[in-house]
Motif scaffolding. Sequence first.
Motif, PDB file in Angstrom:
ATOM      1  N   CYS A  16     -75.155  25.695  27.971  1.00 44.53           N
ATOM      2  CA  CYS A  16     -74.368  26.809  27.439  1.00 44.53           C
ATOM      3  C   CYS A  16     -75.122  28.102  27.734  1.00 44.53           C
ATOM      4  O   CYS A  16     -76.347  28.175  27.575  1.00 44.53           O
ATOM      5  CB  CYS A  16     -74.186  26.686  25.923  1.00 44.53           C
ATOM      6  SG  CYS A  16     -73.043  25.376  25.469  1.00 44.53           S
ATOM      7  N   GLY A  17     -74.350  29.070  28.183  1.00 47.61           N
ATOM      8  CA  GLY A  17     -74.929  30.408  28.408  1.00 47.61           C
ATOM      9  C   GLY A  17     -75.428  30.643  29.813  1.00 47.61           C
ATOM     10  O   GLY A  17     -75.800  31.766  30.142  1.00 47.61           O
ATOM     11  N   HIS A  22     -65.867  19.532  39.834  1.00 50.20           N
ATOM     12  CA  HIS A  22     -65.713  20.098  38.479  1.00 50.20           C
ATOM     13  C   HIS A  22     -67.010  19.929  37.689  1.00 50.20           C
ATOM     14  O   HIS A  22     -67.617  18.858  37.696  1.00 50.20           O
ATOM     15  CB  HIS A  22     -64.571  19.401  37.734  1.00 50.20           C
ATOM     16  CG  HIS A  22     -63.295  19.403  38.511  1.00 50.20           C
ATOM     17  ND1 HIS A  22     -62.447  20.492  38.552  1.00 50.20           N
ATOM     18  CD2 HIS A  22     -62.747  18.473  39.333  1.00 50.20           C
ATOM     19  CE1 HIS A  22     -61.420  20.214  39.346  1.00 50.20           C
ATOM     20  NE2 HIS A  22     -61.573  18.999  39.829  1.00 50.20           N
ATOM     21  N   VAL A  23     -67.370  21.011  37.016  1.00 50.01           N
ATOM     22  CA  VAL A  23     -68.547  21.012  36.133  1.00 50.01           C
ATOM     23  C   VAL A  23     -68.097  21.745  34.874  1.00 50.01           C
ATOM     24  O   VAL A  23     -67.386  22.752  34.973  1.00 50.01           O
ATOM     25  CB  VAL A  23     -69.739  21.772  36.801  1.00 50.01           C
ATOM     26  CG1 VAL A  23     -70.975  21.746  35.903  1.00 50.01           C
ATOM     27  CG2 VAL A  23     -70.070  21.196  38.180  1.00 50.01           C
ATOM     28  N   PRO A  24     -68.471  21.279  33.683  1.00 46.18           N
ATOM     29  CA  PRO A  24     -68.046  22.011  32.482  1.00 46.18           C
ATOM     30  C   PRO A  24     -68.504  23.471  32.539  1.00 46.18           C
ATOM     31  O   PRO A  24     -69.539  23.776  33.137  1.00 46.18           O
ATOM     32  CB  PRO A  24     -68.753  21.263  31.341  1.00 46.18           C
ATOM     33  CG  PRO A  24     -69.122  19.935  31.884  1.00 46.18           C
ATOM     34  CD  PRO A  24     -69.299  20.098  33.367  1.00 46.18           C
ATOM     35  N   ASP A  25     -67.730  24.334  31.899  1.00 48.00           N
ATOM     36  CA  ASP A  25     -68.009  25.772  31.918  1.00 48.00           C
ATOM     37  C   ASP A  25     -69.001  26.134  30.804  1.00 48.00           C
ATOM     38  O   ASP A  25     -68.642  26.145  29.633  1.00 48.00           O
ATOM     39  CB  ASP A  25     -66.678  26.528  31.733  1.00 48.00           C
ATOM     40  CG  ASP A  25     -66.869  28.031  31.723  1.00 48.00           C
ATOM     41  OD1 ASP A  25     -68.005  28.493  31.964  1.00 48.00           O
ATOM     42  OD2 ASP A  25     -65.875  28.746  31.469  1.00 48.00           O
ATOM     43  N   ASP A  38     -65.040  29.495  23.793  1.00 44.90           N
ATOM     44  CA  ASP A  38     -64.580  28.485  22.843  1.00 44.90           C
ATOM     45  C   ASP A  38     -64.906  27.105  23.438  1.00 44.90           C
ATOM     46  O   ASP A  38     -64.163  26.583  24.272  1.00 44.90           O
ATOM     47  CB  ASP A  38     -63.062  28.675  22.655  1.00 44.90           C
ATOM     48  CG  ASP A  38     -62.485  27.686  21.654  1.00 44.90           C
ATOM     49  OD1 ASP A  38     -63.159  26.677  21.352  1.00 44.90           O
ATOM     50  OD2 ASP A  38     -61.358  27.925  21.197  1.00 44.90           O
ATOM     51  N   VAL A  39     -66.023  26.542  23.016  1.00 42.20           N
ATOM     52  CA  VAL A  39     -66.479  25.288  23.639  1.00 42.20           C
ATOM     53  C   VAL A  39     -65.556  24.122  23.270  1.00 42.20           C
ATOM     54  O   VAL A  39     -65.369  23.194  24.051  1.00 42.20           O
ATOM     55  CB  VAL A  39     -67.953  24.982  23.281  1.00 42.20           C
ATOM     56  CG1 VAL A  39     -68.440  23.736  23.998  1.00 42.20           C
ATOM     57  CG2 VAL A  39     -68.842  26.148  23.663  1.00 42.20           C
ATOM     58  N   THR A  40     -64.938  24.204  22.082  1.00 40.01           N
ATOM     59  CA  THR A  40     -64.006  23.128  21.707  1.00 40.01           C
ATOM     60  C   THR A  40     -62.824  23.111  22.676  1.00 40.01           C
ATOM     61  O   THR A  40     -62.425  22.046  23.170  1.00 40.01           O
ATOM     62  CB  THR A  40     -63.508  23.343  20.259  1.00 40.01           C
ATOM     63  OG1 THR A  40     -64.655  23.545  19.431  1.00 40.01           O
ATOM     64  CG2 THR A  40     -62.720  22.168  19.749  1.00 40.01           C
ATOM     65  N   VAL A  43     -72.974  21.863  26.962  1.00 39.40           N
ATOM     66  CA  VAL A  43     -71.671  21.227  26.798  1.00 39.40           C
ATOM     67  C   VAL A  43     -71.711  19.949  27.633  1.00 39.40           C
ATOM     68  O   VAL A  43     -72.128  19.965  28.788  1.00 39.40           O
ATOM     69  CB  VAL A  43     -70.505  22.193  27.164  1.00 39.40           C
ATOM     70  CG1 VAL A  43     -70.692  22.826  28.527  1.00 39.40           C
ATOM     71  CG2 VAL A  43     -69.145  21.490  27.099  1.00 39.40           C
ATOM     72  N   THR A  44     -71.373  18.854  26.986  1.00 34.57           N
ATOM     73  CA  THR A  44     -71.484  17.563  27.680  1.00 34.57           C
ATOM     74  C   THR A  44     -70.216  16.719  27.555  1.00 34.57           C
ATOM     75  O   THR A  44     -69.537  16.747  26.526  1.00 34.57           O
ATOM     76  CB  THR A  44     -72.683  16.740  27.133  1.00 34.57           C
ATOM     77  OG1 THR A  44     -72.806  15.532  27.900  1.00 34.57           O
ATOM     78  CG2 THR A  44     -72.527  16.345  25.667  1.00 34.57           C
ATOM     79  N   MET A  45     -69.945  16.001  28.613  1.00 34.89           N
ATOM     80  CA  MET A  45     -68.910  14.976  28.565  1.00 34.89           C
ATOM     81  C   MET A  45     -69.302  14.035  27.419  1.00 34.89           C
ATOM     82  O   MET A  45     -70.496  13.779  27.203  1.00 34.89           O
ATOM     83  CB  MET A  45     -68.947  14.227  29.899  1.00 34.89           C
ATOM     84  CG  MET A  45     -67.772  13.363  30.210  1.00 34.89           C
ATOM     85  SD  MET A  45     -68.125  12.367  31.702  1.00 34.89           S
ATOM     86  CE  MET A  45     -67.843  13.495  33.024  1.00 34.89           C
ATOM     87  N   GLY A  46     -68.329  13.561  26.692  1.00 30.93           N
ATOM     88  CA  GLY A  46     -68.647  12.685  25.569  1.00 30.93           C
ATOM     89  C   GLY A  46     -68.775  11.229  26.008  1.00 30.93           C
ATOM     90  O   GLY A  46     -68.627  10.878  27.179  1.00 30.93           O
ATOM     91  N   ILE A  47     -69.043  10.399  25.036  1.00 33.94           N
ATOM     92  CA  ILE A  47     -69.217   8.974  25.287  1.00 33.94           C
ATOM     93  C   ILE A  47     -67.889   8.335  25.726  1.00 33.94           C
ATOM     94  O   ILE A  47     -67.867   7.354  26.470  1.00 33.94           O
ATOM     95  CB  ILE A  47     -69.778   8.302  24.000  1.00 33.94           C
ATOM     96  CG1 ILE A  47     -71.199   8.819  23.716  1.00 33.94           C
ATOM     97  CG2 ILE A  47     -69.745   6.782  24.076  1.00 33.94           C
ATOM     98  CD1 ILE A  47     -72.229   8.509  24.797  1.00 33.94           C
ATOM     99  N   GLY A  48     -66.760   8.936  25.292  1.00 35.14           N
ATOM    100  CA  GLY A  48     -65.445   8.384  25.641  1.00 35.14           C
ATOM    101  C   GLY A  48     -65.212   8.350  27.140  1.00 35.14           C
ATOM    102  O   GLY A  48     -64.856   7.299  27.699  1.00 35.14           O
TER     103      GLY A  48
END
Length: 250
Positions: free
Chosen positions: A70-71, A100-103, A108-110, A180-185
Amino acid sequence: MKIFSAPDYTAMSRKAANLISAQVILKPDSVLGLATGSTPLGVYSQLIDWYEKGDVDFTKVRSVNLDEYCGLAPEHEQSYHYYMKENFFKHINIQMVNTHVPDGLAKDVTAEGHRYDKLIDSLGGIDLQLLGIGNTGHIGFNEPSESFIKETHRVTLKQKTIDANARFFASKEEVPRYAVTMGIGAIMGAKKVLLVANGAGKAEILYESLFGPITPEVPASILQVHPDVTVVGDEAAMAVIREKCPSAID
Ligand code: GLP
């Protein structure tokens, strides 16, 4: 679970790269879940080598990365956007629009988490997820916690992780506190998981993750219930498994 021990880092990287290239050859439009950290660098450089020789083609591959600080802006040299571009994407023929990589800059991280999870769904899920392992047992940036978090989400990094990753930054103070991370799901939803580990520093946590109790205090332990996991470690990372469960090594 298949567990392979490779004599050294180069052999570990080659074996893992082999499994990834087989995936891409058999399914050219595969969705690859990609990882950062120092461990997969050899995997990427081996894949680049085979790409240059014409053995593997990434034109149709789609990719989703596990995480981002983040940041950090994508141009920041320690961002995972930058890492992926410099260490892999710019050397192969993957279409950048398919990566794709998370932003990490999302306000708004949610909402970013929802967007990322929907994106993974819209790609049909992950065919093969490459993972490293942190010395806290984290996968992606899923740190030890009271429960497994399914969705892509914001995490507070553990001090141990900040200390370990400080080697990439000018000082410890510069290491972001959040990611910010991909979750376990999404990780557990991947059809195949490929975990790479090298060095003696990973030996204990690797053993604990693969043979200890399944607990969110050791996030990688959830992989024990995934139906298709391959672990490739070098000799040093395999030391504790070799000592305590030698017959588990293929
Ligand atoms: C980083 C990444 C992980 C990685 C881990 C281990 O913090 N978020 O995806 O697996 O740390 O890194 P290394 O391979 O450098 O030991």
